[in-house]
Write a protein that holds these residues in place. Sequence first.
Motif, short mmCIF file in Angstrom:
data_model
loop_
_atom_site.label_atom_id
_atom_site.label_comp_id
_atom_site.label_asym_id
_atom_site.label_seq_id
_atom_site.Cartn_x
_atom_site.Cartn_y
_atom_site.Cartn_z
N THR A 144 -28.60 -56.30 17.03
CA THR A 144 -29.85 -55.84 16.44
C THR A 144 -30.62 -57.07 15.99
O THR A 144 -30.03 -58.11 15.70
N LEU A 180 -31.33 -53.85 19.94
CA LEU A 180 -32.30 -53.02 19.23
C LEU A 180 -33.22 -53.96 18.45
O LEU A 180 -32.77 -54.66 17.53
N THR A 200 -37.13 -49.70 12.11
CA THR A 200 -36.69 -48.61 12.97
C THR A 200 -36.61 -47.31 12.19
O THR A 200 -36.41 -47.30 10.98
N ASP A 220 -34.91 -43.90 16.24
CA ASP A 220 -34.72 -45.15 17.00
C ASP A 220 -33.25 -45.56 17.02
O ASP A 220 -32.70 -45.93 18.05
N PHE A 239 -30.60 -45.69 20.21
CA PHE A 239 -29.89 -46.91 20.61
C PHE A 239 -28.38 -46.66 20.64
O PHE A 239 -27.69 -47.13 21.56
N LYS A 296 -27.69 -45.01 23.77
CA LYS A 296 -27.79 -45.96 24.89
C LYS A 296 -26.50 -46.78 25.01
O LYS A 296 -25.99 -47.00 26.12
#
Length: 197
Positions: free
Chosen positions: A134, A172, A178, A182, A186, A189
């Motif tokens: 991140t 991210l 975020t 969000d 992620f 994902k």
Amino acid sequence: MRILLIFCHPYEESYGAALFECAKTALSARGHDVRALDLYRDGFEPILGREEWLTYIGETEKNIAAVKSHVDALQWAEGLVLIYPTWMYGPPAMLKGWMERVWLPGVAFDVAPGKHKRAVGALKNIRLFIGITTSGSPWWWLRIVRDPGRSLFMRAQRVLFHPLCRMRWLQLHNMNHTTQGDRERFLNKVERALSKV
């Protein structure tokens, strides 16, 4: 596949910790043999001290002995997954220190054979690398500054791995701004990516 999962974040309830748990679950569900190291919770000492520096090349076996369990884990692995927050455009000092003390000559690389030559990779056992991070910066700013954290692993350290190593980067951006949505997207994902490994 034997996968070494490295987690580096000082706060055990961070978003990074959620990514760590997600990664462990997804990789284990896929049937991989996963070893997980949580550098902060394990109390890893990241400082390469004077004595280690003095024996770094000439008596490397002493340095290897000091972190043998970590060296063994790195040499055991076929896949390496790193999860950490990007701070100051790179990995936290703890992760950088882990690399400095564990990715030693004779372990991760062999010293360059001569002037104007680069080190020779010794982690040919690593056939899969995945970086999960991140960052507070937006993607466009990292592009302008050439994304040093990503370049460290995806370009510079890549030469240490097997020549056909599969590489994947998951990041991210804008972490400080975020939304819950969000962060959930992620996580999904990451889970999808690791379920295909």
